[in-house]
Design a protein around this motif. Structure first.
Motif, PDB file in Angstrom:
ATOM      1  N   ALA A 256      -9.065 -20.808   2.877  1.00 41.94           N
ATOM      2  CA  ALA A 256      -9.897 -19.999   1.993  1.00 41.94           C
ATOM      3  C   ALA A 256     -11.371 -20.321   2.205  1.00 41.94           C
ATOM      4  O   ALA A 256     -11.742 -21.478   2.460  1.00 41.94           O
ATOM      5  CB  ALA A 256      -9.513 -20.256   0.540  1.00 41.94           C
ATOM      6  N   ALA A 257     -12.218 -19.294   2.138  1.00 40.90           N
ATOM      7  CA  ALA A 257     -13.660 -19.513   2.209  1.00 40.90           C
ATOM      8  C   ALA A 257     -14.077 -20.465   1.097  1.00 40.90           C
ATOM      9  O   ALA A 257     -13.532 -20.440  -0.010  1.00 40.90           O
ATOM     10  CB  ALA A 257     -14.393 -18.185   2.066  1.00 40.90           C
ATOM     11  N   GLY A 258     -15.031 -21.320   1.418  1.00 41.48           N
ATOM     12  CA  GLY A 258     -15.491 -22.296   0.437  1.00 41.48           C
ATOM     13  C   GLY A 258     -14.839 -23.652   0.571  1.00 41.48           C
ATOM     14  O   GLY A 258     -15.215 -24.599  -0.129  1.00 41.48           O
ATOM     15  N   THR A 259     -13.862 -23.776   1.464  1.00 42.33           N
ATOM     16  CA  THR A 259     -13.256 -25.086   1.728  1.00 42.33           C
ATOM     17  C   THR A 259     -14.326 -26.011   2.312  1.00 42.33           C
ATOM     18  O   THR A 259     -15.048 -25.615   3.232  1.00 42.33           O
ATOM     19  CB  THR A 259     -12.079 -24.951   2.711  1.00 42.33           C
ATOM     20  N   PRO A 260     -14.477 -27.232   1.824  1.00 40.78           N
ATOM     21  CA  PRO A 260     -15.528 -28.130   2.316  1.00 40.78           C
ATOM     22  C   PRO A 260     -15.460 -28.327   3.831  1.00 40.78           C
ATOM     23  O   PRO A 260     -14.364 -28.476   4.395  1.00 40.78           O
ATOM     24  CB  PRO A 260     -15.240 -29.442   1.571  1.00 40.78           C
ATOM     25  N   PRO A 261     -16.613 -28.310   4.503  1.00 38.22           N
ATOM     26  CA  PRO A 261     -16.641 -28.443   5.966  1.00 38.22           C
ATOM     27  C   PRO A 261     -15.926 -29.677   6.501  1.00 38.22           C
ATOM     28  O   PRO A 261     -15.289 -29.616   7.558  1.00 38.22           O
ATOM     29  CB  PRO A 261     -18.137 -28.492   6.287  1.00 38.22           C
ATOM     30  N   ASP A 262     -16.012 -30.802   5.794  1.00 37.77           N
ATOM     31  CA  ASP A 262     -15.334 -32.012   6.272  1.00 37.77           C
ATOM     32  C   ASP A 262     -13.816 -31.809   6.309  1.00 37.77           C
ATOM     33  O   ASP A 262     -13.140 -32.290   7.224  1.00 37.77           O
ATOM     34  CB  ASP A 262     -15.666 -33.209   5.369  1.00 37.77           C
ATOM     35  N   ILE A 263     -13.292 -31.094   5.334  1.00 37.93           N
ATOM     36  CA  ILE A 263     -11.852 -30.827   5.304  1.00 37.93           C
ATOM     37  C   ILE A 263     -11.479 -29.831   6.402  1.00 37.93           C
ATOM     38  O   ILE A 263     -10.460 -29.983   7.081  1.00 37.93           O
ATOM     39  CB  ILE A 263     -11.424 -30.319   3.915  1.00 37.93           C
ATOM     40  N   VAL A 264     -12.318 -28.801   6.585  1.00 42.56           N
ATOM     41  CA  VAL A 264     -12.085 -27.838   7.667  1.00 42.56           C
ATOM     42  C   VAL A 264     -12.015 -28.566   9.013  1.00 42.56           C
ATOM     43  O   VAL A 264     -11.111 -28.334   9.817  1.00 42.56           O
ATOM     44  CB  VAL A 264     -13.191 -26.767   7.698  1.00 42.56           C
ATOM     45  N   ASN A 265     -12.963 -29.469   9.242  1.00 42.76           N
ATOM     46  CA  ASN A 265     -12.988 -30.202  10.519  1.00 42.76           C
ATOM     47  C   ASN A 265     -11.781 -31.109  10.662  1.00 42.76           C
ATOM     48  O   ASN A 265     -11.224 -31.243  11.759  1.00 42.76           O
ATOM     49  CB  ASN A 265     -14.278 -31.015  10.628  1.00 42.76           C
ATOM     50  N   ARG A 266     -11.375 -31.724   9.567  1.00 41.98           N
ATOM     51  CA  ARG A 266     -10.207 -32.610   9.627  1.00 41.98           C
ATOM     52  C   ARG A 266      -8.947 -31.808   9.998  1.00 41.98           C
ATOM     53  O   ARG A 266      -8.170 -32.206  10.873  1.00 41.98           O
ATOM     54  CB  ARG A 266     -10.008 -33.310   8.291  1.00 41.98           C
ATOM     55  N   ILE A 267      -8.751 -30.671   9.317  1.00 39.73           N
ATOM     56  CA  ILE A 267      -7.582 -29.837   9.606  1.00 39.73           C
ATOM     57  C   ILE A 267      -7.653 -29.322  11.042  1.00 39.73           C
ATOM     58  O   ILE A 267      -6.653 -29.315  11.775  1.00 39.73           O
ATOM     59  CB  ILE A 267      -7.487 -28.667   8.612  1.00 39.73           C
ATOM     60  N   SER A 268      -8.843 -28.898  11.463  1.00 40.78           N
ATOM     61  CA  SER A 268      -9.024 -28.386  12.822  1.00 40.78           C
ATOM     62  C   SER A 268      -8.625 -29.429  13.859  1.00 40.78           C
ATOM     63  O   SER A 268      -7.903 -29.135  14.818  1.00 40.78           O
ATOM     64  CB  SER A 268     -10.474 -27.957  13.029  1.00 40.78           C
ATOM     65  N   ASN A 269      -9.085 -30.651  13.667  1.00 43.68           N
ATOM     66  CA  ASN A 269      -8.753 -31.727  14.618  1.00 43.68           C
ATOM     67  C   ASN A 269      -7.248 -31.986  14.672  1.00 43.68           C
ATOM     68  O   ASN A 269      -6.679 -32.211  15.749  1.00 43.68           O
ATOM     69  CB  ASN A 269      -9.499 -33.004  14.238  1.00 43.68           C
ATOM     70  N   GLU A 270      -6.606 -31.969  13.504  1.00 49.40           N
ATOM     71  CA  GLU A 270      -5.163 -32.218  13.444  1.00 49.40           C
ATOM     72  C   GLU A 270      -4.374 -31.089  14.132  1.00 49.40           C
ATOM     73  O   GLU A 270      -3.418 -31.345  14.876  1.00 49.40           O
ATOM     74  CB  GLU A 270      -4.715 -32.357  11.986  1.00 49.40           C
TER      75      GLU A 270
END
Length: 322
Positions: A256-270
């Motif tokens: 969802a839009a508005g998800t904190p960037p640090d969490i987006v990056n963490r999920i992306s890396n995983e």
């Protein structure tokens, strides 16, 4: 002075927010994660999502729960994610249909890049152009020539927004008529081709690979810019004579839009690490795809470009929106 004492206070608050966000991202996942697949169980999207979910569950000792929410070209599943908290614990595993829908709908259910944050691409996949075994066409050029001799063109089986616009784009590039027949899924398209109900098909490879191997249909071209490893003898459409025709399907993860960037990056890396793992990469290739573990910025650029491309195809082809 009050102003001087305020600046350090603001800085402290901002610093605390960044630290808190990073800490939350570092703890992800600290509870079960829902992976929303907006298609039926057993399809390509579902298979890849389940492989990634299983690997992440094993690594993190948290359940990654696949929820199939089919219907309305993916909009039902997308709605689940849009309405969930923007915390990274409800993710959407989508296909290129999310970028096609804004082109074919008069009133799209979402403004994609305002409602969602692209996280990672997982797969690039080809569609394949096939014909019934009885059709007198040895190659793609023959198909185009034959279609031009028939009123309304050859009957073309499609299923879903991606293959529908692949067929419409083919009409534009080849300057040939087609009578497009939409089926509920790739397996239904395959049955129509084997039975002769449709002359040709634009179809995902897992749905038709068995019939190709058995000689029940003829494979003329893949829609991607490069040949695929599963069917190395099948040329690209460009190699087969349509230099300007390329359609690359894809699968990817959104939150969802508005998800904190640090969490987006963490999920992306995983997600990217899972796709790059030898077991999952090999399985994706077996399904006729190419592992494509790209990050949030690159995936966002792809989604934006795809939305613009398919809107242009609809406008040029004067395709009636739903």
């Amino acid at each position: 002075m009050p102003f001087r004492t305020t600046i350090p206070s603001i800085a402290a608050v901002i610093c605390s927010a960044f630290v808190a966000s990073a800490a939350v991202a570092a703890d992800w996942p600290s509870k079960p994660v829902r992976i929303i697949v907006p298609y039926s169980a057993g399809g390509g999207s579902d298979i890849v999502a389940r492989m990634i979910g299983a690997r992440l569950s094993e690594l993190h000792k948290q359940p990654f729960v696949i929820e199939n929410r089919p219907g309305a070209n993916g909009s039902i599943g997308g709605d689940v994610v849009v309405k969930a908290p923007a915390d990274g614990y409800t993710v959407l595993f989508e296909s290129q249909s999310i970028a096609v829908t804004p082109a074919i709908k008069k009133e799209p259910p979402f403004d994609v890049l305002k409602s969602f944050q692209p996280v990672a691409q997982t797969v690039t996949q080809a569609f394949i152009i096939v014909s019934t075994a009885s059709l007198p066409a040895k190659n793609l050029r023959d198909l185009v020539a034959l279609s031009k001799t028939r009123p309304g063109g050859l009957n073309a089986a499609v299923s879903g927004a991606g293959t529908l616009l692949s067929a419409e784009f083919f009409k534009l590039v080849a300057n040939t008529p087609l009578t497009i027949i939409s089926y509920k899924g790739g397996s239904q398209s395959a049955l129509a081709l084997v039975s002769g109900e449709s002359d040709i098909g634009f179809i995902d490879i897992p749905s038709i690979a068995t019939q190709i191997s058995a000689g029940k249909v003829n494979a003329h071209a893949v829609t991607t810019g490069k040949r695929i490893r599963l069917l190395p003898d099948v040329p690209t459409a460009a190699e087969a004579g349509l230099a300007d025709y390329k359609v690359e399907g894809w699968l990817g993860v959104f939150v969802a839009a508005g998800t904190p960037p640090d969490i987006v990056n963490r999920i992306s890396n995983e997600i990217r690490a899972s796709v790059a793992s030898p077991e999952i990469s090999a399985r994706i290739i077996q399904l006729g795809g190419e592992p494509t573990p790209t990050g949030a910025a690159e995936f966002t650029a792809l989604v934006r470009a795809e939305i613009a491309h398919w809107k242009d195809v609809v406008a040029r082809g004067k395709i009636q929106q739903e």
